[in-house]
Structures are given as structure tokens and as C-alpha cells.
Write an enzyme that holds these catalytic residues in place. Structure first.
Site, mmCIF file in Angstrom:
data_model
loop_
_atom_site.group_PDB
_atom_site.id
_atom_site.type_symbol
_atom_site.label_atom_id
_atom_site.label_comp_id
_atom_site.label_asym_id
_atom_site.label_seq_id
_atom_site.Cartn_x
_atom_site.Cartn_y
_atom_site.Cartn_z
ATOM 1 N N GLU A 42 35.107 -83.771 10.123
ATOM 2 C CA GLU A 42 34.487 -83.125 8.960
ATOM 3 C C GLU A 42 35.185 -83.353 7.623
ATOM 4 O O GLU A 42 35.530 -82.403 6.948
ATOM 5 C CB GLU A 42 34.440 -81.595 9.182
ATOM 6 C CG GLU A 42 33.610 -81.163 10.329
ATOM 7 C CD GLU A 42 33.633 -79.642 10.500
ATOM 8 O OE1 GLU A 42 32.562 -79.089 10.767
ATOM 9 O OE2 GLU A 42 34.710 -79.032 10.377
HETATM 10 C C1 TNX Z 1 33.147 -77.161 13.710
HETATM 11 S S1 TNX Z 1 34.533 -78.718 15.858
HETATM 12 C C2 TNX Z 1 34.458 -77.450 13.402
HETATM 13 C C3 TNX Z 1 35.384 -76.357 13.071
HETATM 14 C C4 TNX Z 1 34.673 -75.030 12.992
HETATM 15 C C5 TNX Z 1 33.689 -74.910 14.117
HETATM 16 C C6 TNX Z 1 33.000 -73.580 14.182
HETATM 17 C C7 TNX Z 1 35.146 -79.309 14.703
HETATM 18 C C8 TNX Z 1 35.816 -80.528 15.001
HETATM 19 N N1 TNX Z 1 35.020 -78.702 13.521
HETATM 20 O O1 TNX Z 1 36.073 -76.634 11.890
HETATM 21 O O2 TNX Z 1 35.639 -74.015 13.072
HETATM 22 O O3 TNX Z 1 32.719 -75.918 13.987
HETATM 23 O O4 TNX Z 1 32.215 -73.467 15.320
#
Ligand code: TNX
Length: 512
Positions: free
Chosen positions: A325
Site C-alpha cells: 500500500e
Molecule cells: C490492509 S494487509 C492493510 C493494513 C490494514 C488492514 C486492515 C495490508 C498489507 N495492509 O494496513 O491495517 O488492511 O484490515
């Protein structure tokens, strides 16, 4: 000797696996037409194997003793008196920890339990298997007719499907101290889970002391979502936790999330921002805004210092680099920063793990990609696996245990939908990315993100009982996966969670 009675399942020789109350479901388990083994004074454990395995024999005695409310000694003397528990191991079986994923590890994890009125014989492929046998026996202990704890006469043969059976805990959004993590590890060991992945850093806080970069915890250790109390693990805390986990067959995988999710680092070290000034602390729950900068001279030495220290602190083979992300960076810079960090992890003697976004970067041999976001195209992940990476499955809809059970669940998020116990159970790992061959799937990892979870009760009520469902999908052969059988076996576990003092959710579709 007393006959095992009590729950309806006990003492029925020849019945099917579903009625032997072990979670995850074993390869085979059959009641025998015989008296139960009484767990009373005089019970002792004998190791028939290398002396290096003695600490594991002691752990075995402790787990079985705890389930029976008894102190069980380890003896060196084999005799014919009733009450002997024999642990038989191959001569070279002494290693504990996730030192390899693959067939050799699965063999080390295999075990067989043969319970008769006078003796229990446990045979295991390695010390890992002995710990699993202890977990199974702990679940089999029940109360005999005269109130004495017993193990009903049973024959169990077992081995896991996947080697990497994990749980990732986000201790960055909210901090959970060592005492809570020890409870998590206890629950994991009971479910034969092997990997505790700690998401140690994020925008909201930095949770691991890094000796070469002390400001990380000094400035960013005590912040958390909503201004809640933070905290961090000292080097000594982390070492103790590592030992506690290893003794229970669990290896820690530390995650330093980069090149995004780094606001806590930017808050601690202004040299990591283009302006040279530290970032403001962040206590919200948005994602994707913070980033390292490949053009800054301070970035590479920072990564080098942090990753070398973290690698030195972990006894396991893996360091997780995150990589997820980053919404404010182009693909080339992302690839360059991940590639740089991967080089440093390898130089420190460790193997790289990263979220699916790192597919396409140069990660090195044995690297593991953790797949979570089913909304994204899988082509790059498939290509990386074809080029040799292992695949770790964390499909959010099934195993993100911070998702609400149903829309009325007070805690948790909903971006991947709601996840009832049955949803966490009823899925086929090999269908998640059908192009990936079974031998490239190293395993399954549940995650629990803690944006909305503040207390240990919050955490456990989201984990349990769903973690048991994920553990069964990761351990049990596909032909053993059967929702009705699981729903029958899981209430007995919940009673043990009550004894352990951990919260759990009365999930729908189970008669608790
Ligand atoms: C996605 S899973 C994210 C996290 C968040 C989560 C909440 C991932 C690699 N990144 O930063 O906390 O969703 O469900």
C-alpha cells in the site's frame, strides 16, 4: 483404571475422526475398545530419543500436566509400572524452529499417539511433532467416572498439510505487550500454529527497540491510534518473547514495513524527509500516505542499520519487509527501495518475506510472497512464484480476523466483507490463485489488524474462534475438512479458552 466418560464422544471405539475432539482435525483418529489412561499421581514422561530433546520432553510433561491439573515429572527410568508416557524420537531430532519449509519439516512435525490403560506411546518425526502430540493430548483430557482426569484410549496419526501456519498481529496501530503475546503464543501452540508474524512498525507507532537508531522508540514508541497508550519491546523483551515462542514450537517473523507505512520512522528521524524536518505524529487510520525517499542520502543507511539490527534479533530465518500500500510512489522507486532492503536482509543472513506488492522486485532465493488483496490482479504474483518465490496465503475475506463477524459486530473493519466462523473455515487454499502449483504454497497466515482493537479482550474476541478454523484449513488434509465436524469439535476448545482466561466470540452456527 477408569473408563473415559463424560462428553458424548468419548469411549466409542471405531467411530470416525469427527468425534475425536482434536482441532485441527488429525489425519486419522480412532477410539479403541479399552480402558482410559488415568492422569493421576505416578504418571511420568520418559524420553526415548536424543538428550538434546530433553527440554521438549519437559515442555510435553508441562502441557499434559496443565491439562490434567497435575505435576508430571520426566524420568530416565523405563519400567513396566502403569502411568508411563513414552516419547520416541529419531536420534537426530533436536532442532526447534521454522528452519525450513518443505517436506523435511512436515516429517519433523508428524506424530502418532497410542493410548492404552497403562501406557501412552508417542512417536514423532521430530521435536516439533512431540509438541503437537502434547497439544492433541491436552485436548483429549477429560474427566473419568470417578472424577480423575483421563485420556480415553485412542490411536491418532497425524501430520500437517502446510508447514507455514501463521498468525500476523498488528502491534503498531495498538500496542499489545509481552504478556498478551505470550497468551497469543499459548493459543497458537494449542492449535499447532508455527509462525507469529509481528507487524512492528507503521504510521502510528514503532514497537521494537533498534539499538543503532534509538529515536525510533524514544520518539515514536508511545504513540498509537486515537492517542491511545503505545509501548514497545526492548531488545531484552524481544529476546524473551523469542525464547518463549521457540520453546512452544513458534518462530517469530518480525516485519519492518517499508517503503510505505513509515510515518513513525519519519517522525523519529527528520533526515528521512525531503524537508529534513520530522513528520508530525499520526494517530488516524488512513493508509498509503507516508513513504521513504530513494533520492535521499539518509535512506539507505537507515534501512541498513534497522534491518541489520532486526535480523540480529531474530532467531528465525525470515525478515518481513512489508511493501504494501504505497500510494504515493511510482513502481520503479518502490522496486528500487524494496530491492535495496532485500539485499540488506540477505546480507544479514535472512530470507525475505513481503506482501504481494513486492512481486517484481529483486528478493533473492527462497523469498516468500504474502497474498492478501484479492481485488488486485494476480499476474505479477504468479510470475514471481514461477520464478521461484513461495506463496503464503492470507486472503482477506477468509483470514483477516479484524473483519467483523457480521454487520452488528461492535469491533473490526468491513472493507473485505464480514467473516463468519464458517467463512474462515470453508475455503480451498489452492483455489485462491489457481495458477500457482500446490508445491509453491508454503502455507496460510491469518492476520489481525488493530485499528479498532485496544484491549486483550478485543483482540481475542476477534481471533477466537476464527483462528481455530484457519488452523484447521492450514493443517488438515482437504478430505478431512468438514464444517459440521469442526462445529462439533470447537466448543471443547472454547472451554479451554475459558480456563486460559482468553475472550472468544459465540460465533453463529455452532452450539456452544
Ligand atoms: C490492509 S494487509 C492493510 C493494513 C490494514 C488492514 C486492515 C495490508 C498489507 N495492509 O494496513 O491495517 O488492511 O484490515
Amino acid at each position: 483404571m477408569t473408563r473415559g466418560r463424560g462428553p458424548a464422544w468419548s469411549g466409542q471405539a471405531g467411530s470416525t475422526v469427527g468425534s475425536v475432539p482434536i482441532v485441527p482435525a488429525p489425519v486419522s483418529a480412532e477410539w479403541r475398545e479399552d480402558e482410559a489412561f488415568a492422569l493421576s499421581a505416578g504418571v511420568r514422561v520418559l524420553l526415548d530419543g536424543p538428550t538434546g530433546a530433553t527440554p521438549v520432553a519437559a515442555r510435553f510433561a508441562e502441557v499434559l500436566g496443565a491439562a490434567a491439573g497435575l505435576e508430571i515429572p520426566v524420568t530416565a527410568v523405563e519400567d513396566d509400572a502403569p502411568g508411563l508416557v513414552v516419547l520416541r524420537l529419531p536420534a537426530d531430532a533436536v532442532e526447534l524452529g521454522l528452519h525450513r519449509v518443505g517436506p523435511a519439516r512436515l516429517e519433523a512435525e508428524s506424530y502418532r499417539i497410542d493410548v492404552g490403560p497403562d501406557r501412552i506411546l508417542v512417536t514423532a518425526g521430530g521435536v516439533e511433532g512431540l509438541l503437537h502430540a502434547a497439544a492433541s493430548l491436552g485436548q483429549l483430557v477429560t474427566t473419568g467416572a470417578d472424577g480423575v482426569p483421563v485420556v480415553p484410549a485412542v490411536l491418532v496419526e497425524d501430520a500437517p498439510r502446510f508447514a507455514w501456519r501463521g498468525l500476523s498481529v498488528d502491534v503498531a496501530r495498538h500496542f499489545f505487550g509481552p504478556a498478551v503475546l505470550r497468551q497469543v503464543i499459548d493459543v497458537m501452540a494449542q492449535l499447532k500454529l508455527t509462525v507469529l508474524h509481528l507487524h512492528l512498525t507503521d504510521d502510528q507507532g514503532w514497537r521494537l527497540e533498534v539499538p543503532s537508531r534509538p529515536l525510533l522508540t524514544e520518539r515514536s514508541g508511545s504513540t498509537a491510534v486515537d492517542g491511545d497508550p503505545g509501548g514497545w519491546y526492548s531488545v531484552a523483551d524481544f529476546a524473551e518473547l523469542t525464547d518463549y515462542a521457540r520453546e512452544r514450537g513458534v518462530v517469530l517473523v518480525p516485519e519492518i514495513d517499508l517503503p510505505g507505512h513509515v510515518n513513525a520512522a519519519l517522525h523519529a528521524y527528520g533526515e528521512l524527509t525531503p524537508s529534513g524536518r520530522p513528520a508530525q505524529e499520526f494517530t488516524g487510520i488512513d493508509v498509503g500516505f507516508s513513504r521513504l525517499d530513494a533520492a535521499l542520502a539518509s535512506t539507505a543507511p537507515f534501512l541498513q542499520d534497522v534491518l541489520a539490527d532486526v535480523a540480529a534479533m531474530t532467531d528465525g530465518p525470515y525478515v518481513h519487509l512489508g511493501g504494501d500500500e504505497v500510494l504515493t510512489m511510482d513502481a520503479a522507486e518502490h522496486r528500487a527501495l524494496v530491492g535495496l532492503a532485500a539485499t540488506q536482509v540477505r546480507a544479514a543472513g535472512k530470507t525475505v518475506v513481503g506482501w504481494q506488492e513486492v512481486a517484481g522486485a529483486e528478493l533473492g532465493p527462497g523469498a516468500v510472497l504474502q497474498f492478501w488483496d484479492e481485488r488486485e490482479d494476480t499476474a505479477r504474483v504468479v510470475a514471481a512464484v514461477q520464478a521461484g518465490a513461495g506463496l503464503l496465503l492470507s486472503p482477506a475475506r477468509r483470514v483477516y480476523l479484524d473483519m467483523k463477524y457480521d454487520p452488528s459486530t461492535p469491533l473490526g473493519l468491513e472493507w473485505a466483507g464480514t467473516t463468519e466462523l464458517r467463512d474462515a473455515y470453508s475455503w480451498d487454499p489452492l483455489a485462491v490463485i489457481p495458477e500457482v502449483p500446490a508445491e509453491s504454497v508454503v502455507g496460510i497466515e491469518a492476520t489481525v489488524w488493530t485499528e479498532t482493537l485496544r484491549t486483550a479482550d478485543d483482540l481475542f474476541s476477534m481471533l477466537l474462534p476464527r483462528l481455530a478454523a484457519v488452523a484447521e484449513v492450514a493443517w488438515s488434509a482437504p478430505e478431512r475438512l468438514d464444517w459440521d465436524g469442526f462445529a462439533e469439535r470447537v466448543p471443547a476448545l472454547a472451554r479451554r479458552w475459558n480456563v486460559a482466561g482468553v475472550a472468544w466470540h459465540r460465533a453463529a452456527d455452532v452450539e456452544w
